[in-house]
Design an enzyme around this catalytic site. Structure first.
Site, PDB file in Angstrom:
ATOM      1  N   SER A  47       0.727  -1.228  -0.025  1.00  0.00           N
ATOM      2  CA  SER A  47      -0.235   0.085  -0.026  1.00  0.00           C
ATOM      3  C   SER A  47       0.690   1.259   0.030  1.00  0.00           C
ATOM      4  CB  SER A  47      -1.079  -0.118   1.419  1.00  0.00           C
ATOM      5  OG  SER A  47      -0.160   0.031   2.525  1.00  0.00           O
ATOM      6  N   HIS A  55      -5.525  -4.855   0.496  1.00  0.00           N
ATOM      7  CA  HIS A  55      -5.762  -3.613  -0.371  1.00  0.00           C
ATOM      8  C   HIS A  55      -6.269  -4.045  -1.604  1.00  0.00           C
ATOM      9  CE1 HIS A  55      -4.130  -0.261   2.359  1.00  0.00           C
ATOM     10  NE2 HIS A  55      -3.269  -1.205   2.724  1.00  0.00           N
ATOM     11  N   LYS A  71     -11.683  -1.907   4.520  1.00  0.00           N
ATOM     12  CA  LYS A  71     -11.393  -1.129   3.340  1.00  0.00           C
ATOM     13  C   LYS A  71     -12.290  -1.152   2.365  1.00  0.00           C
ATOM     14  CE  LYS A  71      -6.593  -0.950   4.473  1.00  0.00           C
ATOM     15  NZ  LYS A  71      -6.640  -1.328   6.045  1.00  0.00           N
TER      16      LYS A  71
END
Length: 409
Positions: free
Chosen positions: A189, A217, A248
């Protein structure tokens, strides 16, 4: 010892180095993401646009997610009532785990209170399940993976970031009969680069190693059903353990692993980080399951395509201004600053003068000298928001007399 003086000195070091972290008080308002309200220290308020959130697709505001959470909240109340072993397992937890197992094409999944805990607890517990296990860990793995590898008190090998040749060297040096596991990520990330999933799976098969992939991610974001980069690349079936987050792209809270039924059962039975932790509230589990279900479908694919478009637009416009962005083809847009003081200064001016919220990324999250601002565009960051961000960055870059350059690789 003067304990107060030691505390003050430790905090002063952070201030002197320009990397003291400041919390920004923001209030998200339903239906208005990425817009929010910032409450200043003096109590005054300012409308802002959030550019550094990890709710990548805005699912934290999605009607299907909110409806599922309201239904579970009305049915069960606020908390889960205990650990999974002691009254903390509900039908909502089981439904969520079934959705996640299906998402990744695995026989089972196990939900934790966060992806950090899932990584830490699982990686450390694998040494109990496989005595003598050697873990090969990418040098840029997340702190949660590093902690899990360390806590297992076993042999570990650190291979240079994404360096498959170095990984091969390390594997070849060890006893062929020793149990082995390769731990790596699909998207790193901080730089926004991809891990070489196929090549690592090839090595794992050659040397008889298990594979552990962190897709934190990437879940919800890549692949035809949002299972991650491994799904996109047709490699998901080759991975033994997949770690993901519900906090997320799915917009809720929690983490998980997906693997074979027996492996999940073993982690469930041995991992202290799972056994002794109160389970997710049922309403959270219900919302997460609804988000996963939605993003598996056509609506999810539409959001993913819109998200990638917004990321490409932002990158191209920042590049056109000569700003040194780091572009590895993912949805993450880091802009290299290289100095913690300037990084914090830019962040503060963007917030105060332009209503743009992006946190500085400083050491130890990234190496010294690579400090950056990291932007995370979403499908609901429209042309107006992008235009205001690009113009503000252009003005502030000139104001701070920072170098302009070609994109940093």
């Amino acid at each position: 010892m003067d304990y107060n003086a030691a505390i003050e000195a430790s905090l002063q070091r952070l201030h002197d180095e320009g990397r003291y972290r400041t919390f920004i008080d923001i209030e998200r308002r339903k239906g208005h993401f990425p817009h929010a309200v910032w409450t200043r220290p003096d109590g005054s308020q300012k409308e802002i646009t959030v550019w550094c959130g990890n709710d990548y697709l805005g699912m934290g505001q999605h009607p299907a997610v909110l409806a599922a959470m309201h239904e579970a909240l009305d049915a069960t109340g606020a908390g889960s009532g205990g650990t999974r072993n002691i009254s903390g397992t509900t039908v909502w937890h089981k439904r969520l785990e079934a959705e996640l197992a299906d998402l990744h094409g695995k026989a089972a999944a196990l939900v934790f209170t966060s992806a950090y805990i899932a990584n830490d607890a699982t990686l450390s517990t694998l040494r109990t399940i496989f005595p003598g296990l050697i873990i090969y860990s990418d040098a840029l793995n997340h702190a949660s993976m590093i902690e899990g590898v360390r806590r297992g008190n076993g042999e570990k090998r650190i291979f240079r970031h994404n360096d498959v040749a170095h990984l091969r060297e390390l594997l070849a040096k060890d006893d062929p009969a020793a149990p082995k596991l390769i731990a790596f990520e699909s998207i790193y990330s901080m730089d926004g680069d991809f891990g070489p999933i196929k090549e690592i799976c090839d090595l794992a098969e050659e040397f008889g190693a298990l594979t552990y992939l962190d897709e934190v991610h990437a879940v919800g974001m890549y692949g035809p059903r949002g299972a991650g980069v491994a799904e996109r690349d047709g490699q998901m079936h080759r991975l033994d353990i997949i770690n993901g987050t519900l906090a997320k792209a799915y917009g809720v809270f929690g983490g998980y692993i997906a693997a074979s039924a027996k492996l999940v059962d073993a982690v469930r039975s041995y991992a202290p980080g799972f056994i002794f932790t109160t389970s997710l509230p049922p309403a959270v589990a219900a919302g997460a399951a609804a988000s996963v279900r939605f993003l598996k479908g056509e609506g999810g694919q539409t959001l993913r395509e819109a998200h990638q478009t917004q990321a490409r637009v932002l990158k191209s416009r920042l590049k056109a201004m000569g700003l040194p962005i780091i572009d590895h083809g993912t949805h993450i847009v880091p802009v290299h600053v290289g100095d913690p003081i300037h990084c914090k200064m830019l962040s503060d001016m963007l917030l105060e003068d332009h209503g743009i919220y992006v946190q500085p990324i400083n050491y130890p999250t990234v190496p010294r000298g690579t400090e950056r601002l990291r932007f995370t565009p979403s499908p609901v960051h429209g042309p107006g928001e992008i235009d205001r961000l690009v113009r503000a960055m252009d003005r502030l870059w000139s104001h701070c007399a920072l170098n302009r350059a070609e994109a940093v690789a």
